[in-house]
Scaffold this motif. Structure first.
Motif, mmCIF file in Angstrom:
data_model
loop_
_atom_site.group_PDB
_atom_site.id
_atom_site.type_symbol
_atom_site.label_atom_id
_atom_site.label_comp_id
_atom_site.label_asym_id
_atom_site.label_seq_id
_atom_site.Cartn_x
_atom_site.Cartn_y
_atom_site.Cartn_z
ATOM 1 N N SER A 165 0.830 -1.207 0.000
ATOM 2 C CA SER A 165 0.000 0.000 0.000
ATOM 3 C C SER A 165 0.862 1.254 0.000
ATOM 4 C CB SER A 165 -0.928 0.018 1.217
ATOM 5 O OG SER A 165 -1.802 -1.073 1.177
ATOM 6 N N LEU A 166 1.900 1.265 0.830
ATOM 7 C CA LEU A 166 2.789 2.430 0.884
ATOM 8 C C LEU A 166 3.546 2.618 -0.431
ATOM 9 C CD1 LEU A 166 4.202 2.131 4.513
ATOM 10 C CD2 LEU A 166 2.559 3.802 3.647
ATOM 11 N N PHE A 167 3.979 1.510 -1.036
ATOM 12 C CA PHE A 167 4.670 1.601 -2.320
ATOM 13 C C PHE A 167 3.721 2.121 -3.406
ATOM 14 C CE2 PHE A 167 6.200 -0.328 -6.330
ATOM 15 C CZ PHE A 167 7.421 0.319 -6.405
ATOM 16 N N GLY A 168 2.473 1.653 -3.372
ATOM 17 C CA GLY A 168 1.479 2.142 -4.322
ATOM 18 C C GLY A 168 1.217 3.631 -4.160
ATOM 19 N N ILE A 169 1.159 4.091 -2.931
ATOM 20 C CA ILE A 169 0.977 5.530 -2.670
ATOM 21 C C ILE A 169 2.176 6.303 -3.188
ATOM 22 C CG2 ILE A 169 0.867 7.268 -0.841
ATOM 23 C CD1 ILE A 169 -0.731 5.152 0.786
ATOM 24 N N PHE A 170 3.377 5.799 -2.918
ATOM 25 C CA PHE A 170 4.588 6.472 -3.396
ATOM 26 C C PHE A 170 4.590 6.569 -4.916
ATOM 27 C CE2 PHE A 170 8.898 5.971 -5.104
ATOM 28 C CZ PHE A 170 9.443 7.187 -4.678
ATOM 29 N N MET A 171 4.248 5.464 -5.577
ATOM 30 C CA MET A 171 4.258 5.458 -7.032
ATOM 31 C C MET A 171 3.189 6.373 -7.615
ATOM 32 S SD MET A 171 6.825 3.773 -7.850
ATOM 33 C CE MET A 171 6.586 3.713 -9.603
ATOM 34 N N SER A 172 2.113 6.593 -6.870
ATOM 35 C CA SER A 172 1.066 7.497 -7.343
ATOM 36 C C SER A 172 1.542 8.944 -7.371
ATOM 37 C CB SER A 172 -0.172 7.400 -6.451
ATOM 38 O OG SER A 172 -0.753 6.129 -6.552
ATOM 39 N N PHE A 173 2.411 9.298 -6.436
ATOM 40 C CA PHE A 173 2.837 10.687 -6.323
ATOM 41 C C PHE A 173 4.235 10.958 -6.869
ATOM 42 C CE2 PHE A 173 -0.419 10.400 -2.994
ATOM 43 C CZ PHE A 173 -1.231 11.428 -3.415
ATOM 44 N N ALA A 174 5.041 9.929 -7.042
ATOM 45 C CA ALA A 174 6.411 10.117 -7.510
ATOM 46 C C ALA A 174 6.452 10.193 -9.034
ATOM 47 C CB ALA A 174 7.297 8.970 -7.022
ATOM 48 N N ASP A 175 7.412 10.902 -9.530
ATOM 49 C CA ASP A 175 7.616 10.995 -10.971
ATOM 50 C C ASP A 175 8.739 10.019 -11.329
ATOM 51 O OD1 ASP A 175 7.407 11.827 -13.586
ATOM 52 O OD2 ASP A 175 8.785 13.515 -13.312
ATOM 53 N N VAL A 176 8.378 8.747 -11.456
ATOM 54 C CA VAL A 176 9.348 7.690 -11.678
ATOM 55 C C VAL A 176 9.193 7.159 -13.090
ATOM 56 C CG1 VAL A 176 10.110 5.409 -10.919
ATOM 57 C CG2 VAL A 176 9.283 7.053 -9.250
ATOM 58 N N SER A 177 10.313 6.988 -13.768
ATOM 59 C CA SER A 177 10.311 6.430 -15.106
ATOM 60 C C SER A 177 10.466 4.915 -15.014
ATOM 61 C CB SER A 177 11.468 7.015 -15.918
ATOM 62 O OG SER A 177 11.603 6.331 -17.134
ATOM 63 N N TRP A 178 9.703 4.190 -15.821
ATOM 64 C CA TRP A 178 9.777 2.735 -15.808
ATOM 65 C C TRP A 178 10.497 2.216 -17.040
ATOM 66 C CZ3 TRP A 178 9.173 -0.437 -11.940
ATOM 67 C CH2 TRP A 178 8.441 -0.005 -10.842
ATOM 68 N N ASP A 179 11.564 2.891 -17.431
ATOM 69 C CA ASP A 179 12.365 2.452 -18.564
ATOM 70 C C ASP A 179 13.294 1.340 -18.070
ATOM 71 O OD1 ASP A 179 13.377 2.375 -21.113
ATOM 72 O OD2 ASP A 179 14.863 3.946 -20.736
ATOM 73 N N GLN A 180 12.714 0.157 -17.931
ATOM 74 C CA GLN A 180 13.418 -0.982 -17.353
ATOM 75 C C GLN A 180 13.581 -2.081 -18.408
ATOM 76 O OE1 GLN A 180 14.588 -0.808 -14.270
ATOM 77 N NE2 GLN A 180 13.674 1.204 -14.005
ATOM 78 N N PRO A 181 14.493 -3.017 -18.170
ATOM 79 C CA PRO A 181 14.626 -4.152 -19.096
ATOM 80 C C PRO A 181 13.346 -4.997 -19.125
ATOM 81 C CG PRO A 181 16.411 -4.139 -17.469
ATOM 82 C CD PRO A 181 15.471 -3.043 -17.097
ATOM 83 N N VAL A 182 13.139 -5.668 -20.226
ATOM 84 C CA VAL A 182 11.929 -6.469 -20.407
ATOM 85 C C VAL A 182 11.837 -7.552 -19.342
ATOM 86 C CG1 VAL A 182 10.755 -8.054 -21.991
ATOM 87 C CG2 VAL A 182 11.811 -5.986 -22.869
#
Length: 142
Positions: free
Chosen positions: A60-77
């Motif tokens: 839940s806390l990680f989901g909240i963080f991801m909702s508000f953070a400007d994080v790029s998901w340019d990750q390997p497949v």
């Protein structure tokens, strides 16, 4: 200046109240339907209850963080496939537990004369959710 502070405090209060309302609804959903206890019972993992609690809180806390953070998901497949697998397992288990609690599958299996194949029906839905999540994360998120 005073109006700006008042506006900010009002936004914080409204945001907090909305978060409490949504969180309360989520907890009520999990508690009233008994999804988590049923998952624990079905998987026979009573000794892992602290892990379940920590997972729900951290998720839940990680989901909240991801909702508000400007994080790029340019990750390997490969990482996206793993992430999609986790989503698929969660969604599949949640759907299976919800329908188990509501007795959807026993009724459905009796109607289509597949009472002896109930486990296969559940696993087909779980693996379908996993495949769908993997498809979403590798094709659409990439």
């Amino acid at each position: 200046m005073m109006t700006s502070i008042f506006t900010s405090l009002l936004e914080v209060m409204i945001g907090f109240a909305a978060g409490v309302a949504v969180g309360g609804g989520f907890v009520a959903f999990l508690t009233v339907l008994g999804i988590i206890p049923r998952l624990i019972q079905l998987s026979k993992t009573d000794e892992l209850i602290p892990v379940y609690i920590a997972s729900i809180i951290l998720g839940s806390l990680f989901g909240i963080f991801m909702s508000f953070a400007d994080v790029s998901w340019d990750q390997p497949v490969l990482l996206l496939v793993l992430w999609g697998a986790f989503h698929g397992v969660f969604n599949g288990m949640l759907a299976a537990a919800l329908t188990e609690v509501l007795n959807v599958f026993p009724v459905l299996s009796k109607r289509i004369q597949m009472e002896d194949k109930l486990l296969w029906l559940l696993m087909a839905i779980v693996f379908g959710k996993i495949a769908g999540s993997l498809f979403q994360w590798t094709i659409f998120v990439k």
